[in-house]
Design an enzyme around this catalytic site. Sequence first.
Site, PDB file in Angstrom:
ATOM      1  N   ASP A 108       3.183  -6.853  -0.291  1.00 57.08           N
ATOM      2  CA  ASP A 108       3.019  -7.269  -1.680  1.00 57.08           C
ATOM      3  C   ASP A 108       3.840  -8.497  -2.018  1.00 57.08           C
ATOM      4  OD1 ASP A 108       5.413  -6.043  -1.334  1.00 57.08           O
ATOM      5  OD2 ASP A 108       5.403  -4.974  -3.226  1.00 57.08           O
ATOM      6  N   GLU A 109       4.222  -9.245  -1.011  1.00 54.33           N
ATOM      7  CA  GLU A 109       5.138 -10.353  -1.254  1.00 54.33           C
ATOM      8  C   GLU A 109       4.759 -11.522  -0.345  1.00 54.33           C
ATOM      9  OE1 GLU A 109       9.105  -9.178  -0.301  1.00 54.33           O
ATOM     10  OE2 GLU A 109       9.903 -11.180  -0.696  1.00 54.33           O
ATOM     11  N   ASP A 139       5.250 -12.050  -5.954  1.00 52.08           N
ATOM     12  CA  ASP A 139       5.578 -10.657  -5.659  1.00 52.08           C
ATOM     13  C   ASP A 139       4.825  -9.761  -6.652  1.00 52.08           C
ATOM     14  OD1 ASP A 139       7.156  -8.766  -4.213  1.00 52.08           O
ATOM     15  OD2 ASP A 139       8.357  -8.504  -6.022  1.00 52.08           O
TER      16      ASP A 139
END
Lengths: 407, 366
Positions: free
Chosen positions: A105-106, A10
């Site tokens: 973003d993960e 993350d």
Amino acid sequence: MRRRFIIHIDIDAFFAAIEELLNPSLKGKPVIVGGLPHERGVASTASYEARRYGVHSGMPLRKAYQLCPHGIFIRGNYQIYQTFSEKFFHLLSQYTPDVEEASLDEAYLDLTRCRPLYFSFSRTAREIKQRVEKELGISVSVGVGSNKILAKLATRRAKPGGLFEIGEGREEEFLKDLGIECLPGIGPKAQVILRMLNIHKIGDLWGLPRPTLRSLFGLSGEELFLQSRGIDSRPLVTASVPKSVSRETTFLQDLWDRRLLLAHLAYLCDRLTLPLRRGRLFAHIIEVKVRYSDFKTEARRRLLVSPVQEMGRIYSIAQELFLGLFSSSRLSLRLVGVKASDLARARPLSLFEPYSERSERLGLAVDQVREKYGFGSLLTVREKMLESLYSFEKKRGFVLKTASLTK
Amino acid sequence: MKFSINKEDILEELQLLQGIVEKRNTLPILANILINVTKEKVEMTGTDLEVGLKSHFPAKIDQTGAVTVSGKKLFEIVKSLAEEKEVTFKENQDSMMEITAGESEFRILCLPKEDYPQVPEPRFEKNIILPLGIVKEMVDRVYYAITQEHRYYLTGALLILKNKSIELVSTDGHRLAYTAKPVDDLKLDEEIRVIVAKKTLSELRKIEDEEVEFDFDQSNLFFRVKNRTLISRIIEGKFPNFEEVIPVGNPQVVVVPREEITNAIRRVSLLSSERSRGIKFFLEKNRIRLFSSNPEIGEARDKLDVKYDGEHVEVGFNAQYLLDFLSVVQTDSIQFELKDENSAVLMRPEGEEDLKFTYVLMPMKI
């Protein structure tokens, strides 16, 4: 069942981190991305400095301003984040084909299938973290576990910027003292109910029999029963086809010169084909967008029966669409963009043009040369015309105004 | 202008005409039909500038003259009237048309007849008579493969008239449908090749009769069935060289029961990607396996037994393209002739079919 090896990764305060990357003077300051203080809407990301004041993502901007009046508020540029995210996932995909894009973003990575490739999974997780941080210049948190929920909980522990691994046999110990709010299945309502039962930690949940949880929460009670014991057999959701891929840029100053505009367009098309090739994607719609000096924006699109992937074909369609817009304009332009959408992994072959792998092989060869010598090492003559406007770096190509395009 | 006629005698004409007129409203007058009343008959014209329809019929005529009115509204009005009613159409001074039938009364706006586009005057000199039933059957076989895309030369089917035979071909660049039929009564000195617009074919399908008279001049095709004449602008351009892409001697031949394969394809395509509709075929010893997958939903497999002893072939297709063909074939089994995963496959109905019918399909890379 065989033990799986899942990494959850993350990016810390993603949008804020990118803004700091673009403008290093923001480093160490409370940055809030999402809008200006007086605007409607919510904060989409707050840097860790801003979080110290109690600002968090999803909070209305006005409230964030009350809490942190000297914070730096930025509207943000989704396009840049998107491009950055593509880079992030491309890097991850070099370690395993089993990558789930949980959000921009993960990511989840499943290394189980690639077991023979890696001497030590723990070391690989560390290596991935280091490489992402070094190559992308941002901080990430990494969690390692035997399934998705454990890996995600491990990341929670690792934040910000750390790495945490739940070793084999240590699951109970890890879960026991975590607050129940950590579990994804527990919303605010469920929390209230459980706290009334004096259940505050995940370990407390273990005392509740399965039928009790079921009668309290229905089907999600079942899930809770398994989750609280760190049991999660969900596979990764991989290889989803993106809705669209696009590239656009504003100019240093408004442009009127047709040849230079087409040079920008060619460069953007070139940039665009990279993610298409990587994803083995073919586009059924090509769209060109322009913004005039009076900020009016117009777009034209073409629907194709034979989908396209090659730079040459995309550019020739884009050029036609662009000239259709531009030739009737009396204003200079401040922005041009190109978008490929309605993407599919399959391509129908043509009856009248015999099938040849030439163009696909050419594309791959171009990618390989660029991988080794940098994007700027191979450019078309048309693209080269941008030399008169922008500084040129062999590794990254032209440094356009919109930073996303130059990385 | 004033005339009266029974509802039933005009309704069908209005229905055909309102199918012709332009629906996209680019030029308001193209949504209208021209009604021209002479001493002997009423003539109605509709056009979208590509395809026009002229139809004439007798009526009780009180006053000659011409007007244009909305084709759609006129059809809806007449359709709504009670059965067996006599309807009177009358042009007023104030550029309105009055429609009355019993107690019902309508007044609709007219546009001046001078603004109506010129529809070319049809002429019939060559005396070419085609069997309409057969033409319609042939249109059904090729219609779906006409492209939607605006590559102009392809937005129609190629009609080839030879001495004693009719051929019709369509393609969208990924597949090709070809049908031919011997017609002994057709006598021609030289071969005729014209591209007929998709819309014209669709209008021909709607007309019921035994034969259609055909002729053309430099820029238009004319089809006449009794009192109705279709005028269709010839699609300029070169039809692709279709003879060259029909494969000859594909080595792997298999005969497949039509209904079984159709159902299997329907099932498997449920989980194909919505955009590409791609499914995979595995042709193996004495069986065909079908497979599709969609990362967002899941995957599907199916299998059917066939008699086959050739090489294994693994090839992807657009399921819709297969179903299009299978749904217009009437025989119990289909013959597939394949080469490899990059080459066109040839399909045809096996055994008795009245028409010669060939379908060529390019695979899909999945």
